[in-house]
Design a protein around this motif. Structure first.
Motif, PDB file in Angstrom:
ATOM      1  N   GLY A 197      42.439 -34.327  24.182  1.00 19.08           N
ATOM      2  CA  GLY A 197      43.539 -33.970  25.088  1.00 19.08           C
ATOM      3  C   GLY A 197      43.841 -32.488  25.122  1.00 19.08           C
ATOM      4  N   VAL A 198      43.935 -31.875  23.955  1.00 23.63           N
ATOM      5  CA  VAL A 198      44.212 -30.435  23.904  1.00 23.63           C
ATOM      6  C   VAL A 198      43.017 -29.666  24.473  1.00 23.63           C
ATOM      7  CG1 VAL A 198      44.652 -28.465  22.379  1.00 23.63           C
ATOM      8  CG2 VAL A 198      45.880 -30.609  22.022  1.00 23.63           C
ATOM      9  N   GLY A 199      41.817 -30.134  24.192  1.00 24.61           N
ATOM     10  CA  GLY A 199      40.623 -29.497  24.749  1.00 24.61           C
ATOM     11  C   GLY A 199      40.623 -29.510  26.269  1.00 24.61           C
ATOM     12  N   ILE A 200      40.969 -30.657  26.845  1.00 26.22           N
ATOM     13  CA  ILE A 200      41.056 -30.770  28.305  1.00 26.22           C
ATOM     14  C   ILE A 200      42.088 -29.779  28.849  1.00 26.22           C
ATOM     15  CG2 ILE A 200      41.810 -32.283  30.199  1.00 26.22           C
ATOM     16  CD1 ILE A 200      40.545 -34.633  28.566  1.00 26.22           C
ATOM     17  N   ALA A 201      43.245 -29.715  28.207  1.00 27.04           N
ATOM     18  CA  ALA A 201      44.304 -28.805  28.662  1.00 27.04           C
ATOM     19  C   ALA A 201      43.851 -27.350  28.595  1.00 27.04           C
ATOM     20  CB  ALA A 201      45.566 -29.022  27.824  1.00 27.04           C
ATOM     21  N   VAL A 202      43.169 -26.973  27.526  1.00 27.13           N
ATOM     22  CA  VAL A 202      42.742 -25.577  27.369  1.00 27.13           C
ATOM     23  C   VAL A 202      41.651 -25.222  28.384  1.00 27.13           C
ATOM     24  CG1 VAL A 202      41.613 -23.943  25.800  1.00 27.13           C
ATOM     25  CG2 VAL A 202      43.494 -25.371  24.974  1.00 27.13           C
ATOM     26  N   VAL A 203      40.686 -26.108  28.588  1.00 23.50           N
ATOM     27  CA  VAL A 203      39.645 -25.831  29.587  1.00 23.50           C
ATOM     28  C   VAL A 203      40.283 -25.679  30.966  1.00 23.50           C
ATOM     29  CG1 VAL A 203      37.649 -26.811  30.792  1.00 23.50           C
ATOM     30  CG2 VAL A 203      37.746 -26.879  28.307  1.00 23.50           C
ATOM     31  N   SER A 204      41.238 -26.548  31.286  1.00 20.08           N
ATOM     32  CA  SER A 204      41.867 -26.474  32.607  1.00 20.08           C
ATOM     33  C   SER A 204      42.633 -25.173  32.801  1.00 20.08           C
ATOM     34  CB  SER A 204      42.798 -27.667  32.839  1.00 20.08           C
ATOM     35  OG  SER A 204      43.999 -27.529  32.110  1.00 20.08           O
ATOM     36  N   VAL A 205      43.308 -24.700  31.762  1.00 15.28           N
ATOM     37  CA  VAL A 205      44.063 -23.456  31.912  1.00 15.28           C
ATOM     38  C   VAL A 205      43.114 -22.267  32.038  1.00 15.28           C
ATOM     39  CG1 VAL A 205      44.468 -22.772  29.505  1.00 15.28           C
ATOM     40  CG2 VAL A 205      46.197 -22.297  31.209  1.00 15.28           C
ATOM     41  N   LEU A 206      41.940 -22.348  31.452  1.00 16.41           N
ATOM     42  CA  LEU A 206      40.960 -21.267  31.638  1.00 16.41           C
ATOM     43  C   LEU A 206      40.489 -21.221  33.090  1.00 16.41           C
ATOM     44  CD1 LEU A 206      38.912 -21.614  28.329  1.00 16.41           C
ATOM     45  CD2 LEU A 206      40.700 -19.938  28.875  1.00 16.41           C
ATOM     46  N   VAL A 207      40.261 -22.386  33.682  1.00 21.14           N
ATOM     47  CA  VAL A 207      39.892 -22.448  35.108  1.00 21.14           C
ATOM     48  C   VAL A 207      41.033 -21.888  35.954  1.00 21.14           C
ATOM     49  CG1 VAL A 207      39.396 -24.018  37.038  1.00 21.14           C
ATOM     50  CG2 VAL A 207      38.310 -24.391  34.810  1.00 21.14           C
ATOM     51  N   SER A 208      42.245 -22.308  35.668  1.00 14.30           N
ATOM     52  CA  SER A 208      43.414 -21.846  36.421  1.00 14.30           C
ATOM     53  C   SER A 208      43.630 -20.349  36.271  1.00 14.30           C
ATOM     54  CB  SER A 208      44.670 -22.596  35.950  1.00 14.30           C
ATOM     55  OG  SER A 208      44.561 -23.959  36.224  1.00 14.30           O
ATOM     56  N   THR A 209      43.346 -19.827  35.085  1.00 15.64           N
ATOM     57  CA  THR A 209      43.508 -18.394  34.839  1.00 15.64           C
ATOM     58  C   THR A 209      42.528 -17.582  35.675  1.00 15.64           C
ATOM     59  OG1 THR A 209      44.353 -18.777  32.618  1.00 15.64           O
ATOM     60  CG2 THR A 209      43.418 -16.610  33.061  1.00 15.64           C
ATOM     61  N   VAL A 210      41.293 -18.024  35.722  1.00 17.88           N
ATOM     62  CA  VAL A 210      40.301 -17.325  36.556  1.00 17.88           C
ATOM     63  C   VAL A 210      40.756 -17.352  38.011  1.00 17.88           C
ATOM     64  CG1 VAL A 210      37.931 -17.423  37.426  1.00 17.88           C
ATOM     65  CG2 VAL A 210      38.378 -17.711  34.980  1.00 17.88           C
ATOM     66  N   TYR A 211      41.201 -18.527  38.468  1.00 19.44           N
ATOM     67  CA  TYR A 211      41.695 -18.635  39.846  1.00 19.44           C
ATOM     68  C   TYR A 211      42.898 -17.706  40.062  1.00 19.44           C
ATOM     69  CZ  TYR A 211      44.579 -20.194  43.666  1.00 19.44           C
ATOM     70  OH  TYR A 211      45.379 -20.208  44.780  1.00 19.44           O
ATOM     71  N   SER A 212      43.837 -17.695  39.134  1.00 21.56           N
ATOM     72  CA  SER A 212      45.034 -16.851  39.289  1.00 21.56           C
ATOM     73  C   SER A 212      44.676 -15.380  39.397  1.00 21.56           C
ATOM     74  CB  SER A 212      45.987 -17.051  38.108  1.00 21.56           C
ATOM     75  OG  SER A 212      46.524 -18.334  38.131  1.00 21.56           O
ATOM     76  N   LEU A 213      43.716 -14.959  38.589  1.00 22.57           N
ATOM     77  CA  LEU A 213      43.286 -13.556  38.664  1.00 22.57           C
ATOM     78  C   LEU A 213      42.652 -13.262  40.021  1.00 22.57           C
ATOM     79  CD1 LEU A 213      41.853 -13.055  35.067  1.00 22.57           C
ATOM     80  CD2 LEU A 213      43.941 -12.042  36.031  1.00 22.57           C
ATOM     81  N   ILE A 214      41.830 -14.171  40.511  1.00 20.30           N
ATOM     82  CA  ILE A 214      41.223 -13.995  41.839  1.00 20.30           C
ATOM     83  C   ILE A 214      42.305 -13.998  42.911  1.00 20.30           C
ATOM     84  CG2 ILE A 214      39.735 -15.073  43.578  1.00 20.30           C
ATOM     85  CD1 ILE A 214      37.989 -16.044  41.186  1.00 20.30           C
ATOM     86  N   PHE A 215      43.270 -14.900  42.780  1.00 17.28           N
ATOM     87  CA  PHE A 215      44.343 -15.006  43.774  1.00 17.28           C
ATOM     88  C   PHE A 215      45.168 -13.721  43.832  1.00 17.28           C
ATOM     89  CE2 PHE A 215      48.662 -16.139  45.090  1.00 17.28           C
ATOM     90  CZ  PHE A 215      48.404 -16.726  46.313  1.00 17.28           C
TER      91      PHE A 215
END
Length: 173
Positions: free
Chosen positions: A78-96
């Motif tokens: 569960g924590v692994g899923i959450a951390v991977v997802s926030v890394l994806v979101s972080t890359v998107y946020s930086l691009i945004f």
């Protein structure tokens, strides 16, 4: 447990799905022109896929593990899923914020400033709050903070799910 399931693929796949879901939610509000007015709502809506995909990921791990799941394994997945997802979101946020909508942080600050004015804050209070807010908007602060917050919520969801779904091999004898 000789045939323990591989959690890495589950964590990466479900984390990627969750990260993409968060991106789509954000883009839907952005495309509709309602992102600035509904930033808090975007966060609340994002909790729904987070809960669903963490629970589904843990359930998948349990299934792949012969029906067995320890509390620790549930937390790891569960924590692994959450951390991977926030890394994806972080890359998107930086691009945004750097490419798609470079002035977005300034727009957010203007909306926030107006809310402070409407709340009756003085000019000195607003300047102080604005200075502090700008310090917390740097990627050096927001990225680690996002990871910690996501891991915390992932931990809570995983702990509840693990407590409900756990079934250890030694419990069956």
């Amino acid at each position: 447990m000789e045939n323990q399931a591989n959690s890495k693929n589950i964590i990466l796949n479900y984390g990627l799905y969750l990260g993409i879901a968060g991106v789509f939610i954000h883009l839907a509000f952005y495309a509709s022109g309602n992102l600035l007015e509904n930033l808090q709502t975007v966060g609340y809506i994002g909790i729904i896929p987070m809960i669903a995909l963490i629970v589904l990921g843990i359930k998948k791990f349990k299934h792949d593990n012969g029906g067995f799941l320890s509390f620790g394994q549930a937390l790891k997945v569960g924590v692994g899923i959450a951390v991977v997802s926030v890394l994806v979101s972080t890359v998107y946020s930086l691009i945004f914020t750097k490419v798609i909508e470079p002035g977005f942080q300034d727009q957010v600050m203007e909306v926030t400033r107006q809310a402070w004015i409407d709340a009756g804050m003085t000019d000195e209070q607003i300047e102080s709050a604005e200075s502090m807010t700008k310090k917390f908007q740097s990627p050096a602060i927001t990225i680690p903070l996002s990871i910690v917050i996501s891991a915390f919520f992932g931990f809570i969801i995983s702990a509840i799910t693990g407590a409900i779904m756990q079934k250890r091999e030694e419990d069956t004898f």
